[in-house]
Scaffold this active site. Structure first.
Site, PDB file in Angstrom:
ATOM      1  N   GLU A  52      57.615 -10.772   1.080  1.00  0.00           N
ATOM      2  CA  GLU A  52      57.366 -10.443  -0.204  1.00  0.00           C
ATOM      3  C   GLU A  52      57.107 -10.853  -1.297  1.00  0.00           C
ATOM      4  OE1 GLU A  52      60.852  -9.624  -1.250  1.00  0.00           O
ATOM      5  OE2 GLU A  52      62.176  -9.312   0.085  1.00  0.00           O
ATOM      6  N   LEU A  95      44.956  -4.917  -0.332  1.00  0.00           N
ATOM      7  CA  LEU A  95      46.417  -5.403  -0.769  1.00  0.00           C
ATOM      8  C   LEU A  95      46.019  -5.429  -2.792  1.00  0.00           C
ATOM      9  CD1 LEU A  95      47.959  -7.112   1.225  1.00  0.00           C
ATOM     10  CD2 LEU A  95      48.591  -5.111   0.242  1.00  0.00           C
ATOM     11  N   CYS A 214      71.419  11.728  -5.858  1.00  0.00           N
ATOM     12  CA  CYS A 214      72.489  11.131  -5.850  1.00  0.00           C
ATOM     13  C   CYS A 214      73.892  11.733  -4.628  1.00  0.00           C
ATOM     14  CB  CYS A 214      73.006  11.861  -6.911  1.00  0.00           C
ATOM     15  SG  CYS A 214      71.927  11.366  -8.683  1.00  0.00           S
TER      16      CYS A 214
HETATM   17  N1  ADE Z   1      60.334  -4.988  -2.384  1.00  0.00           N
HETATM   18  C1  ADE Z   1      60.972  -6.050  -1.933  1.00  0.00           C
HETATM   19  N2  ADE Z   1      61.420  -6.749  -1.367  1.00  0.00           N
HETATM   20  C2  ADE Z   1      61.897  -5.927  -0.300  1.00  0.00           C
HETATM   21  C3  ADE Z   1      62.225  -6.296   1.213  1.00  0.00           C
HETATM   22  N3  ADE Z   1      63.325  -7.113   1.394  1.00  0.00           N
HETATM   23  N4  ADE Z   1      62.689  -4.664   1.181  1.00  0.00           N
HETATM   24  C4  ADE Z   1      62.292  -4.262   1.310  1.00  0.00           C
HETATM   25  N5  ADE Z   1      61.229  -3.823  -0.201  1.00  0.00           N
HETATM   26  C5  ADE Z   1      61.472  -4.748  -0.937  1.00  0.00           C
END
Ligand code: ADE
Length: 372
Positions: A52, A95, A214
């Site tokens: 995350e 990164l 969509c």
């Molecule tokens: N963006 C932020 N967290 C994510 C997740 N767990 N899976 C995919 N995209 C994300």
């Protein structure tokens, strides 16, 4: 006739019954379409946390190899807490947003000190950790521990704004409150982690910023933006501040077979990363840039140099800055290192592989390793 129609209660697309059906549709879609991502093969809060943090401001495809290398080198909180900060930054190199890595390292040490190395399960404890805000806490607690916590990040901001047909700027205080409330309302009693991931997956794969698909969306029948024909204009984002162009110059200072690198100290933009001496410059004239660069290197380090051939011009964007970096070869001619110059090292080009460099620093290192 008209009057009786007007009195007919409009169907609420987000009534309790309608939400149950939305959740079912979403989860069925997710189980069929979810990407097989390395952090989805575990429910270890440590791994979910690392993923995350890496996913903040960075795309999934970029994160995958970084995540795999990171957890191979630092497989748990204890290993990360005990690592040298420079090693952590080396794994983060490329990164960007290096503050994330420094805070991750600090939070690992906090987890060891406060929680005996176990990732805390209590929301307030999680929110006390360095670099963890409302979104990240909700993501870790729901995904790893299936706690009923809401999440809201870029993908779900867009998705929820469209589902609600909200024409507010989603960054505004009132829109944020509404979006968080909606995210909480969507949560099931059990399975919040899967639901949250399914929402992010729809946002990322289907409800894309431009040209949302969509026709493939499992939630199209609930989407108020689509019902209003506004899926192309919602979310109504505030105008982007245009990037500022800046010019910088860097010197590859040679002493025999070695080059000079400097550690960005705490408080500088790339604190903890090594770099070739670099400075903002006012002019584009190569001769004046060379003079200015030589003067800046001496002011910063105490070393006297002569600037020689240009090596490359590198264009690089960092947050709001579009940087044009002119890189020159240079040679040390004398002077003595100032004690206030921070940490300096003389390294052979091959040894640059062992230090964490800024992105442009790594580009320069590659060029000189190829003998440019
Ligand atoms: N963006 C932020 N967290 C994510 C997740 N767990 N899976 C995919 N995209 C994300």
């Amino acid at each position: 006739m008209l009057r009786s129609l007007a009195k007919t209660p409009r169907c609420d697309p987000f009534s309790a019954a309608s939400l149950r059906s939305l959740r079912r549709r979403l989860i069925t879609w997710y189980r069929r379409h979810r990407r097989d991502l390395p952090w989805r093969r575990t429910s270890d809060p440590y791994c979910v946390w690392i993923s995350e943090i890496m996913l903040q401001q960075t795309q999934v495809v970029t994160v995958v190899p970084y995540f795999e290398r990171f957890v191979a080198s630092f497989p748990n909180v204890q290993a990360l807490a005990a690592a040298d900060e420079h090693e952590v930054l080396r794994h983060w190199e490329g990164l960007g947003y290096y503050r994330r890595a420094r805070q991750l390292h600090r939070a690992a040490q906090q987890i060891v000190e406060r929680h005996g190395g176990q990732f805390p399960h209590d929301r307030d404890d999680v929110l006390q950790l360095a670099g963890i805000g409302r979104y990240t806490a909700g993501a870790i607690l729901s995904i790893a521990l299936d706690q009923p916590e809401a999440i809201l990040e870029a993908n779900t901001v867009r998705l929820h704004s469209r589902l609600l047909g909200s024409q507010e700027n989603p960054a505004s205080r009132s829109a944020q409150d509404r979006l968080w409330q909606f995210a909480a309302k969507l949560l099931p009693k059990r399975g919040a982690g899967e639901l949250n991931q399914a929402l992010m997956e729809v946002g990322s794969l289907v409800c894309t910023p431009k040209a949302p698909r969509c026709g493939d969306c499992p939630l199209a029948e609930w989407c108020q933006a689509r019902a209003l024909g506004l899926e192309g204009v919602i979310p109504r984002l505030a105008k982007k501040i245009p990037a500022t162009s800046v010019r910088e110059a860097a010197a590859v200072v040679w002493r025999g077979q070695q080059v000079l690198v400097r550690l960005h100290p705490t408080g500088e933009r790339w604190a903890g990363l090594w770099d070739f001496p670099r400075f903002p410059v006012e002019t584009e004239s190569p001769r004046l840039v060379a003079d200015e660069l030589a003067r800046c290197v001496t002011d910063q380090t105490g070393l006297r140099i002569v600037v020689g051939e240009p090596l490359a011009t590198i264009k690089h964007t960092v947050t709001r800055f579009r940087i044009t970096l002119d890189v020159y070869h240079a040679r040390r001619t004398g002077g003595r290192q100032l004690s206030a110059s921070g940490e300096l090292r003389w390294l052979r080009p091959a040894e640059l592989a062992d230090v964490a460099l800024s992105t442009t620093g790594r580009k320069i290192a590659r060029l000189i390793s190829q003998g440019v």
